[in-house]
Design a protein around this motif. Structure first.
Motif, PDB file in Angstrom:
ATOM      1  N   UNK A   6     -13.802 109.910  19.808  1.00 11.27           N
ATOM      2  CA  UNK A   6     -13.367 110.907  18.820  1.00 11.27           C
ATOM      3  C   UNK A   6     -14.477 111.314  17.857  1.00 11.27           C
ATOM      4  N   UNK A   7     -15.213 110.356  17.304  1.00 10.24           N
ATOM      5  CA  UNK A   7     -16.238 110.713  16.301  1.00 10.24           C
ATOM      6  C   UNK A   7     -17.367 111.537  16.926  1.00 10.24           C
ATOM      7  N   UNK A   8     -17.678 111.292  18.201  1.00  7.28           N
ATOM      8  CA  UNK A   8     -18.709 112.076  18.892  1.00  7.28           C
ATOM      9  C   UNK A   8     -18.231 113.518  19.091  1.00  7.28           C
ATOM     10  N   UNK A   9     -16.993 113.669  19.531  1.00  3.21           N
ATOM     11  CA  UNK A   9     -16.419 115.000  19.722  1.00  3.21           C
ATOM     12  C   UNK A   9     -16.380 115.768  18.398  1.00  3.21           C
ATOM     13  N   UNK A  10     -15.940 115.098  17.350  1.00  2.00           N
ATOM     14  CA  UNK A  10     -15.865 115.759  16.045  1.00  2.00           C
ATOM     15  C   UNK A  10     -17.239 116.215  15.575  1.00  2.00           C
ATOM     16  N   UNK A  11     -18.244 115.387  15.699  1.00  3.76           N
ATOM     17  CA  UNK A  11     -19.593 115.754  15.253  1.00  3.76           C
ATOM     18  C   UNK A  11     -20.115 116.968  16.022  1.00  3.76           C
TER      19      UNK A  11
END
Length: 166
Positions: free
Chosen positions: A13-18
């Motif tokens: 999730x954090x990779x996609x959001x960034x």
């Protein structure tokens, strides 16, 4: 597209959001399709058949997203190529996607444009509802009427109508 497949041992999730926040600031900047009441949010990611399945909310789309996990066979799909994945609720059309930081992933459009959502809470509720719907097993089918039941009805009607009137 890179031939190197990036696999995620933990929730991506954090990779996609960034990555999608960067896309919003650069490639999507100033486009009228953006719903400025919304922000990028990757939610509900859960392990599914060795991969990560969740929803990605952006100001311009809501997608079901499948990211390669540490295990499981990953069927390659070129950017824009349709690939059908069998989810618990049935077959779902995904499309091959690639972003250099994320690598290859598959996405299925749930909503675009996002103008129907007044705020992030509404978009989040829709994302979780749709994700849950795809992950839910369909209810068992109702048994079809059997010939025996039809035969019983005919026999009943024959008894009710006198033989001379049939």
């Amino acid at each position: 597209m890179s031939s190197v497949l990036k696999r995620y041992v933990t929730d991506p999730a954090r990779h996609l959001e960034a990555v999608f926040r960067d896309i919003e600031r650069t490639r999507m900047a100033g486009l009228p399709i953006l719903n400025t009441a919304l922000t990028v949010e990757a939610i509900g990611f859960t392990p599914w058949q060795g991969h990560w399945l969740g929803a990605l909310i952006t100001p311009w789309f809501l997608n079901l997203v499948l990211v390669p996990g540490a295990q499981g066979e990953w069927p390659h799909a070129a950017e824009g190529e349709r690939i059908v994945r069998r989810l618990p609720a049935g077959d779902c059309n995904f499309y091959g996607c690639f972003e250099p930081v994320i690598g290859e992933f598959h996405a299925s459009s749930l909503c675009s444009p996002m103008s129907r959502f007044a705020d992030q809470a509404a978009a989040r509720a829709e994302a979780l509802y749709r994700l849950d719907a795809w992950l839910a097993e369909p209810p068992p089918a109702e048994p079809a009427a059997t010939d025996a039941t039809d035969g019983e009805r005919r026999a009943f009607l024959r008894r009710m109508i006198p033989a001379g009137e049939r």
